[in-house]
Design a protein around this motif. Structure first.
Motif: not given
Lengths: 812, 518
Positions: A391-401
């Motif tokens: 999350y720190f690197r991508t800002g994304e928590l949705n695993m499908y994305k």
């Protein structure tokens, strides 16, 4: 050498205090350093957590090697705070301080871009204090104090981001925590009042006379601890709070803080709700007859423990199953991990339940449960940190994305894989040992007691294991394997600090995985000895062979189920199903909360309605009371005014009241006012009496008022008055007909002007300019009424004396 | 051991005389008036404190002042009589300390208010009368000081002279005086029944009085004192008087004046009737259940209030009922809980009201819905507020938790687990009405700030502009207002963490229980 011994003992005895005090002092220090020196503050925080970990480890020699529990009582709070470090407490303290250290190192880089970092670190250290105090506490009172403290202190960590979502989750967390705390407090109070002791020692014997109360007590305590432990159905705060918190905080929440609940349940079932330890010692030395008697006695007591244990086994089974079921349906990876925390707590609860259910033979359940606490703390912390790093690197928590990230951040991928394998119970990783022990425990429970329902429990256990595997296949495959979405092409490896902390956790995971009995020998056997489990079962446990074929074979169904669910799930899109709203416990809590709030509103409204009605009655009474109080002259004036001016409108009546009031109250010796009053009274009187002609009155009044105005050079007022006067005069001229009617109109208009004159003129010699006339008059009235009320008072006394005279006459 | 000592009357006289002096001094020199007020309250504190070691050792100070009624035939004469026992000293010390905080606070708070001389004079008078209530040695003395106290409070409530204040004060005085007449009646009747008025430890009624009459008498006593102790449905004046009065006065109203009613009930239960007699009468538990209703209903109503001071006022109604409940349980531990709750509640609620005063004075905000993000402007105040509020909820290790613990054990000792449920439910509701204040203040952004930030972002300006009036800047109160708040919050912590230390409320409560219950 001899003289240094007591000193050493003394130093040891203060160790628990230091463990608890150090983070507290550290928190104060960190607060003082604040944002001014970021580097110093970060180093300070890390140093404190490392030092705390070392301090905890220092307690290892006396507690485990010399088998002496450290005791310390501080004379603070009402009952005194007691520390008692036994092997179980030390074990929890060690894992707590270790995970805290890892999370702190992680947060140094993770929190770098977050706001209010000082607050975060301060509360990070404060919660460490509370958590260590909780596991080192020597009686229920101290335990409760730290438990509540932990609950409240964790709140700022959860709402750290201060987004609406986080605040909502925080509120839910807070109220569930308070509810749990109160339930626990009730249980502890009941226990104290029935058994007279708060120590963490078997209390079942003293509760023997208490009947069903002992179930109430234990139920309340388990409920209280269960809220923190994420036990179904009081888990609802957990899936919201974990994703809302920053990753290091979620790692701590899930890895350690919810274990405080498990720890409490272990203490409740294992230490308090059980027959006394001494029974079996006595049995060894006493005669056969006495042995039978003693055993008979304790058998009777074990019955209660067994019932409680059975209940907890099922709570555990339900929790683990529903937790996994919900986890499979999540797409937010942190939320998924949160549901897994619930599920894994189910494993632990089941272990504790088996330990209580099997009584003396329950060592394996105990060992499995506690071992799983440790393992879960390690791999769940690692998982949260891994997801956090992503999350720190991508800002994304949705695993499908996400996808294909192993190429971008290989180290994070490796550590996450290790942790995922561990949680799925794969051999060579630490989860395998504890899960196998737990599996043996449930099988043994079924075998020894022959309850067929427990067979069903075992099947659910296996399916849950499959579900866990499947859901981590989902997480790792969707996040790290497959194609990298274009927008993540530039993603870099996580910072060193993050990798370091994950490395620490992964290393221990593998260490425990390869040497599964290492932990059993170093920590578990001493703990079980301390808890007086029979030596045969300890022997059995010490030589427990994990690496045997049957154990692997037992694992197979679980793995197969896992892979099957994954394949079927992905194929048919089952993971995107959503349950109807009413299915979740959350919905019903929400309904209950809404219901409660509307109840409060209802009560409040009812109260005000009642108040208004009473006030109406009182105002009627007061009106009569005031009326009686008036001078007869005033009364006469009022009546006449009312009659003559034909007042129907409440507004007009109000105005007359005001005029009347001003006339009556105003006794200040200023000429203007005096003159104004004179005029008004004159006119009113004249009109009322009907003695003089209306036009005459008007002319005269005009002359006098004009005199006054010009004398005091009130130009503005004078003009205003003139305008009003002309209007009224014209009216008088134009209108023919009922003189009285016109006159009354005129009086009203004049009265308005005059009152205004009076009001404005009063201003210079009023103390407070901003008070309205009404308020001033009200004040005066109230003060007069105050004196009058005294008379009412006397009246009441007399009335009551009369009443009592009557009562006395009646009785004597 | 009973010692005749001049200290109790001196403790009463100093504030009363300085209060009268202030009427004359006040107009001439503000500074002298302020110094005189502080000095008088401080000296009173010292005098009360000098009695502490003796009382803890078990001695009782007394002083016969003057004869009120002569001896007539069989009826003994009545003296204005003072007697300092642990319960009285506990109440007196609580009052004197809180008064010191409130007086210092008033220097800052009343700076630009009108009629300051009147305010300070009556403030001091009230302290004197309160100590008189605390040190009263017989019922008539108690009543005289109680009524003087009630009447001297009136100018403090009406101080702002707004319509609201006038109405509240009117309501107050009607309620209180009617309550007073009930008390007077009960006292006269007690006198005729028992032929004695001393506050003795075992109760003063001779055996053989009809129980029905005693029950009625108990009821009239409770109605009388219950008006001030705000037992529902006699509480009507509290929610109006508290928001209307200036903040330091509301702190005293809530911490001491309402508690004076509870103090009267404690005297009635332990000293007039005695626990033995009440157990035979069986009215103790009845009273306890009656106040349970107050606890729950007032908490529910508090939940619905948006005005901060009103919410606090309803919370006071519930909290004072804790004290009455603990007393009515007639158990050792329950009594200890009730007695320490007098002190604990006084400081916690006092701090809360003082904080509410700072919010009103500095930001002009009275409603909770307007308090988003104010912690960034009033950090010290809101921290103290949070500590005191958490104390009220009963979070360990703060003062309220100790009260809750003892009250809970007391209720269970009396065999009433249902009351523990009431206690805990009220805690939960307490959390529901206190915590939102804390988290709106600390964790939400104020709307003004959001608006300004958005506007500046829109105009592409620098995000923060610090000026005196900007909605970001620190707006903490002057030291004279902050210091009492900080000390009040510290007391909340100390009374919790060091509850077992000698000299703090718990030791006095234990001494009192030893004297009256064993």
């Amino acid at each position: 050498m001899l003289s240094s011994r007591p000193l050493l003992t003394m130093l040891y005895s203060y160790l628990p205090l230091w463990c608890v005090a150090l983070p507290l002092l550290g928190a104060i220090l960190v607060y003082l350093i604040g944002d001014a020196h970021e580097k110093v503050r970060d180093i300070c925080t890390t140093a404190v957590t490392v030092a705390t970990f070392v301090l905890v480890l220092l307690m290892y020699p006396p507690v485990i090697l010399q088998r002496t529990a450290i005791e310390l009582t501080l004379p603070i709070l009402a009952q005194g705070i007691r520390f008692l470090v036994d092997p179980l407490g030390l074990l929890f303290a060690a894992i707590t301080s270790f995970v805290w250290m890892a999370a702190t190192i992680f947060s140094l880089s993770y929190m770098h871009h977050e706001h209010k970092r000082t607050r975060f670190y301060v509360f990070l250290l404060l919660t460490l204090t509370a958590n260590l105090g909780l596991v080192l506490a020597g009686d229920l009172f101290s335990l409760f104090v730290f438990f509540e403290g932990l609950g409240f202190l964790a709140y700022p960590l959860i709402v750290h981001t201060e987004t609406g979502e986080a605040l909502k989750a925080g509120t839910k967390y807070l109220f569930m925590t308070i509810f749990g705390g109160l339930s626990l407090l009730f249980g502890i109070l009941l226990l104290y009042s029935y058994s007279g002791s708060l120590a963490l020692i078997p209390a079942l014997e003293t509760l023997r006379g208490a009947g069903y109360v002992k179930y109430a007590v234990s139920g309340l305590m388990i409920l209280g601890f269960g809220v923190k432990a994420g036990m179904i159905p009081v888990h609802i705060w957990l899936p919201d709070a974990h994703p809302a918190a920053p990753s290091p905080a979620s790692a701590l929440l899930s890895g350690v803080m919810i274990k405080a609940g498990a720890y409490g349940i272990i203490r409740t079932l294992g230490a308090i709700f059980r027959p006394p330890f001494e029974a079996q010692e006595v049995a060894k030395v006493a005669s056969v007859a006495r042995h039978v008697q003693v055993v008979g006695k304790t058998e009777f007591l074990w019955e209660t423990t067994r019932t409680l244990g059975y209940a907890v086994i099922w709570i555990g089974i339900i929790t683990m199953f529903l937790g996994v079921l919900m986890a499979l349906l999540q797409d937010n990876s942190k939320r998924m991990l949160a549901y897994h925390s619930i599920s894994q707590m189910g494993y632990i609860l089941m272990g504790i339940g088996v330990a209580a259910y099997l009584g003396r033979e329950g060592a394996i359940g105990f060992a499995g449960g506690v071992y799983h606490v440790i393992n879960h703390a390690l791999f769940k912390a690692a998982l949260f940190l891994g997801v956090g790093a992503v999350y720190f690197r991508t800002g994304e928590l949705n695993m499908y994305k996400l996808g294909g990230l192993w190429r971008k951040m290989p180290l994070v991928a490796i550590f996450t894989f290790v942790a995922a394998l561990a949680i799925s119970g794969i051999p060579l990783f630490n989860g395998f040992a504890s899960k196998t022990l737990l599996h043996h425990a449930i099988v043994e429970a079924h075998g020894l007691r022959g309850d067929n329902w427990l067979k069903a429990a075992e099947i659910i256990f296996v399916i849950t294991g499959g579900g866990t595997l499947c859901s981590f296949m989902k997480l790792t495959i969707f996040t790290f394997l497959g194609k990298t979405p274009a927008r993540y092409e530039k993603v870099k490896e996580a910072p060193v600090g993050m990798n370091l902390s994950m490395f620490l956790l992964a290393a221990i995971i593998i260490l425990f995985g390869i040497f599964p009995t290492l932990f059993l020998k170093t920590f578990m056997i001493p703990a079980l000895e301390y808890w007086r489990y029979p030596s045969e079962s300890l022997e059995h446990l010490a030589h427990f062979h994990l690496w045997t074929l049957p154990n692997f074979v037992d694992l197979m169904p679980s793995l197969l189920v896992g892979v099957l669910i994954f394949v079927v799930g992905v194929r048919y899109g089952l993971f995107h199903l959503h349950f109807p709203q009413w299915f979740g416990v959350d919905y019903w809590y929400y309904r209950a909360t809404i219901g409660f709030l509307s109840l409060a509103k209802g009560v409040s409204e009812l109260y005000y309605l009642g108040g208004r009605e009473v006030a109406r009655v009182i105002s009627v009474v007061l009106a009569v009371y005031n009326w009686v109080d008036l001078e007869w002259k005033t009364k006469y004036h009022q009546l006449l005014l009312a009659a003559v001016l034909g007042i129907e409108l409440a507004k007009e009546r109000e105005m007359i009241r005001r005029i009347e009031k001003v006339l009556r109250e105003e006794v200040l010796p200023t000429e203007q006012v005096a003159v104004g009053r004179e005029i008004l009274i004159d006119m009113t009187r004249a009109l009322v009496a009907g003695k003089r002609d209306g036009s005459e009155v008007i002319r005269e009044a005009n002359n006098r008022l004009t005199d006054v105005m010009s004398k005091y050079k009130r130009q503005r007022l004078f003009e205003k008055y003139q305008v009003e006067y002309r209007k009224v005069r014209d009216l008088y001229r134009v209108m023919e007909g009922n003189v009285l009617q016109r006159a009354s109109d005129w009086v009203r208009a004049m009265a308005r002007v005059a009152v205004e004159v009076l009001f404005v003129e009063r201003v210079p010699w009023m103390i407070e300019q901003y008070y309205t006339e009404e308020e001033i008059v009200g004040t005066r009235n109230a003060i007069r009424a105050y004196a009058r009320d005294m008379s009412l008072n006397v009246l009441v006394i007399v009335g009551m004396l009369l009443l009592f005279a009557v009562v006395l006459r009646f009785y004597h | 051991m009973v010692v005749t000592s001049p200290l109790p009357p001196i403790a009463v006289a100093i504030p009363v005389l300085s209060g009268i002096l202030i009427f004359f001094v006040g107009k001439r020199s503000e500074q002298l008036r302020n110094r005189l007020s502080i000095a008088a309250v401080a000296v009173t504190n010292v005098i009360a404190l000098t009695m502490l070691p003796g009382v803890l050792k078990g001695s009782i100070f007394k002083a016969h002042l003057m004869q009120i009624t002569p001896r007539i035939h069989q009826t003994p004469s009545i003296w204005l009589h003072m007697r300092v026992d642990p319960v009285g000293l506990l109440f007196a010390l609580t009052a004197a300390t809180l008064w010191l905080l409130a007086t210092v606070y008033s220097l800052g708070y009343m700076r630009d208010e009108h009629a300051r001389t009147r305010y300070f004079a009556f403030l001091l008078l009230c302290l004197g009368w309160t100590l008189g209530v605390a040190f009263a040695g017989n019922l008539l003395t108690l009543f005289i000081f109680y009524e003087l106290f009630s009447i001297s409070t009136y100018p403090l409530i009406i101080h702002e002279q707004t319509l609201e204040a006038v109405q509240a004060a009117r309501k107050y005085i009607v309620y209180i005086l009617i309550g007073g007449s009930f008390i007077l009646f009960s006292i006269v009747y007690t006198f005729s029944l028992a032929n004695s008025q001393t506050l003795m430890k075992t109760g003063i009624f001779p055996a053989g009085i009809d129980f029905r009459i005693l029950s009625i008498l108990f009821a009239t006593f409770i109605i009388g004192f219950g008006v001030k102790a705000a037992i529902m449905p006699l509480h009507g004046w509290v929610p109006d008087a508290h928001p209307a009065a200036p903040a330091p006065a509301s702190a005293l109203l809530s911490g001491v004046m309402v508690a004076a009613g509870a103090f009267g009930i404690i005297r009635v239960i332990y000293n007039v009737f005695g626990t033995q007699l009440l157990k035979q009468l069986g009215v103790g538990v009845l009273l306890a259940y009656f106040v349970c209703a107050t606890i729950i209903i007032s908490s529910l109503i508090a939940l619905d209030q948006d005005n901060l001071k009103r919410r606090l006022a309803y919370s006071t109604i519930g909290q004072i009922s804790y004290i009455v409940m603990g007393t009515a349980l007639l158990t050792d531990v329950g009594a200890q809980g009730a007695l320490i709750h007098i002190a604990n509640h006084a400081f916690m609620k006092g701090t809360l009201f003082l904080c509410a005063g700072v919010i009103i004075k500095q930001l002009g905000k009275r409603n909770i819905s307007e308090m988003k993000g104010i912690a960034s402007r009033l950090p010290v105040t809101m921290t103290a507020f949070s500590i005191a509020a958490l104390g009220m909820i009963g979070v360990p290790p703060l003062a309220g938790f100790i009260s809750k613990w003892y009250l809970g054990i007391g209720a269970l000792d009396a065999g009433e687990p249902l009351m523990v449920v009431v206690l805990l439910t009220s805690s939960l509701i307490g959390a529901a009405y206190f915590l939102p204040i804390i988290y709106t203040a600390f964790f939400q952004e104020s709307e003004e700030k959001l608006k300004v930030t958005a506007k500046r972002a829109h105009q592409k300006l620098r995000p923060v502009a610090l000026s005196e009036d900007s909605p970001f800047s620190l707006k903490e109160a002057p030291l004279s207002m902050l210091l009492p708040i900080i000390i009040g919050a510290l007391y909340t912590v100390i009374f919790g963490v060091f509850a077992a230390t000698g000299g703090l409320p718990l030791s006095l409560a234990k001494a009192a229980v030893k004297l009256f219950l064993k």
